[in-house]
Scaffold this active site. Structure first.
Site, PDB file in Angstrom:
ATOM      1  CE1 TYR A 136      -3.740  -2.752   0.607  1.00  0.00           C
ATOM      2  CE2 TYR A 136      -4.708  -1.079   0.418  1.00  0.00           C
ATOM      3  CZ  TYR A 136      -4.109  -2.441   0.558  1.00  0.00           C
ATOM      4  OH  TYR A 136      -5.888  -3.172   0.029  1.00  0.00           O
ATOM      5  CE  LYS A 211       1.943 -17.735  -1.479  1.00  0.00           C
ATOM      6  NZ  LYS A 211       0.771 -18.919  -1.774  1.00  0.00           N
ATOM      7  CG  ASP A 244      -1.697 -20.169   0.309  1.00  0.00           C
ATOM      8  OD1 ASP A 244      -1.816 -19.793   1.308  1.00  0.00           O
ATOM      9  OD2 ASP A 244      -1.164 -20.887  -0.733  1.00  0.00           O
ATOM     10  CG  ASP A 268      -9.001  -4.827   1.043  1.00  0.00           C
ATOM     11  OD1 ASP A 268      -9.472  -4.334   1.255  1.00  0.00           O
ATOM     12  OD2 ASP A 268      -8.165  -5.155  -0.355  1.00  0.00           O
ATOM     13  CG  ASP A 272     -14.083  -7.395   1.051  1.00  0.00           C
ATOM     14  OD1 ASP A 272     -14.248  -5.712   2.105  1.00  0.00           O
ATOM     15  OD2 ASP A 272     -15.049  -7.027  -0.175  1.00  0.00           O
TER      16      ASP A 272
HETATM   17  C1  IPM Z   1     -10.782  -1.395   2.511  1.00  0.00           C
HETATM   18  C2  IPM Z   1     -10.877  -0.628   1.209  1.00  0.00           C
HETATM   19  C3  IPM Z   1     -10.299   0.277   1.417  1.00  0.00           C
HETATM   20  C4  IPM Z   1      -8.400  -0.589   1.560  1.00  0.00           C
HETATM   21  C5  IPM Z   1      -9.472   0.850  -0.272  1.00  0.00           C
HETATM   22  C6  IPM Z   1     -10.243   1.439  -0.624  1.00  0.00           C
HETATM   23  C7  IPM Z   1      -8.191   1.753  -0.633  1.00  0.00           C
HETATM   24  O1  IPM Z   1     -10.732  -1.716   0.490  1.00  0.00           O
HETATM   25  O2  IPM Z   1     -11.316   0.164   3.935  1.00  0.00           O
HETATM   26  O3  IPM Z   1     -10.765  -2.477   2.827  1.00  0.00           O
HETATM   27  O4  IPM Z   1      -7.532  -2.229   0.539  1.00  0.00           O
HETATM   28  O5  IPM Z   1      -7.942  -0.908   2.166  1.00  0.00           O
HETATM   29 MN    MN Z   2     -11.740  -3.572   1.373  1.00  0.00          MN
END
Ligand code: IPM
Ligand code: MN
Ligand code: NAD
Length: 373
Positions: A136, A211, A244, A268, A272
């Site tokens: 990042y 990783k 993974d 990140d 999700d």
């Molecule tokens: C999150 C988002 C951000 C990240 C992006 C939008 C920069 O996906 O907060 O999870 O990757 O951290």
């Molecule tokens: Mn995200």
């Protein structure tokens, strides 16, 4: 007692869910003897398209006068990807050196998960995502021709580095590279935070995600730091997990995890996935934390352009992010009450936004939480 919070609603559903979360906080504050002074900031796509301004340093100075920041989401289909995400969100995380991104994952009673929740009702996993380094940092370029060079001073956190990169290509070529960076100091502070958190949990277990079998330099250092710090925490059980395999286990047997510490990018993606097993991205909050400075709270989800403007986004992630914010500024009783109200609302399955299988609006969901307070 008065709290001064900044709000940056941002783009898409950001303003919808932030408005809902603010309403909930405002109605909670009376009963707990505090008031909130909100400072609202317009940064995001609309403001950028109108003024060309993304996030000037003056705004960062103004934000530093607040106790904490509540953010919606950044990103808009009218703006090239990255401009707002990097220009607002990442700039804030770096400017305030919010080196921990804390992302809890829980199973909520009353919410259907795509995996079986039987025997796992009390699942509680904490992701501790490193938030200022890794891929990042913004080190990289695209080039055309036979030579490229780049001089960059990285000041993404307090571990400043200078890079001078020379690329020579045989013949003419178009190429690109993007480099990840992990510093010993950067790894140490977030891994230590994760050990401290794991120590407070009933199940004192910490998984180091990486990783290191492929990206041996960066994650080799990450693992060395983890191993060294683990010697100070005899009471915490540890394991290493390749990202993974961790992804697979999160779907198959999430109960094996308690706290996970992960480099930025993997964190990140895995969070999700964490939201996915919870049943909706609309339920996952996150805190960008600088334990010694100004922290920023936001949903894990983005601006969701596919449903923006319809008033149907689930506000729970934003409400729970606001709940984490209250807890962080010391309003523990109010934060506790709000958390119980959200749990109770979801458990009833009465009022639900479409992502949870219902037909209710963002505002109705927020009102349902308020009624439980
Ligand atoms: C999150 C988002 C951000 C990240 C992006 C939008 C920069 O996906 O907060 O999870 O990757 O951290
Ligand atoms: Mn995200
Ligand atoms: P997204 O998180 O915005 O949406 C993914 C899916 O989840 C969509 O189908 C969306 O409708 C749904 N969803 C998300 N939040 C929801 C909610 N509260 N209630 C109901 N459904 C919800 O991810 P994306 O579509 O990949 O990205 C859209 C934009 O958001 C992009 O510009 C991206 O860069 C940005 N983004 C920003 C952040 C952030 O600001 N923290 C995080 C992720 C993505």
């Amino acid at each position: 007692m008065s709290h001064r919070f900044a709000s940056i609603p941002g783009d898409g559903i950001g303003p919808e869910v932030v408005a809902a979360a603010k309403t909930v906080l405002d109605s909670l504050s009376d009963g707990h003897g505090f008031s909130i002074e909100w400072m609202d900031f317009p940064n995001g796509a609309e403001h950028f398209l109108k003024t060309g301004e993304i996030l000037p340093d003056d705004t960062i100075s103004e934000l530093s006068t607040c106790e904490a920041i509540l953010l919606g989401a950044l990103g808009d289909p009218r703006v090239e990807p990255g401009i707002l995400e990097k220009g607002v969100l990442l700039k804030l995380r770096f400017a305030f050196d919010q080196y921990v991104n804390l992302r809890p994952v829980r199973f909520f009673r009353g919410v259907d998960s795509p995996i079986s929740t039987e025997g796992r009702e009390n699942l509680s996993i904490y992701f501790v995502r490193e938030n200022t380094e890794d891929f990042y940092v913004g080190l990289g370029s695209r080039f055309t021709g036979s030579k490229a060079s780049e001089n960059i001073s990285l000041e993404r956190n307090r571990y400043k580095m200078k890079f001078k990169i020379d690329v020579e290509v045989e013949g003419e070529s178009e190429g690109s590279y993007q480099i990840g960076v992990i510093s010993r100091g950067g790894a140490t502070r977030v891994i230590r935070y994760a050990f401290e958190l794991a120590r407070k949990k009933d199940r004192k277990n910490l998984t180091c995600v990486d990783k290191a079998n492929v990206l041996t330099e960066m994650y080799g250092l990450w693992r060395d730091v983890f191993r060294e710090i683990s010697r100070e925490y005899d009471d915490v059980e540890t394991e290493f997990g390749y990202v993974d395999a961790v992804a697979m286990n999160l779907v198959r047997s999430p109960e094996r995890y308690s706290v996970l510490v992960t480099p930025n990018l993997f964190g990140d993606i895995l969070t999700d996935l964490g939201a996915g097993i919870q049943g909706s991205l609309g339920l996952s909050p996150s805190g960008n934390i600088n334990p010694e400075g100004i922290s920023m709270f936001e949903p894990v989800h983005g601006s969701a352009p596919d449903i923006a403007g319809r008033g149907i986004a689930n506000p729970v992630a934003a409400i729970l992010a606001a709940q984490m914010m209250l807890d962080t500024v010391g309003e523990h009783a109010a934060a506790g009450e709000l958390e119980r109200a959200v749990f109770a609302t979801l458990a009833e399955r009465g009022v639900r936004t479409p992502d949870l299988g219902g037909k209710n609006s963002t505002d109705e969901m927020a009102q349902a939480v308020i009624e439980k307070l």
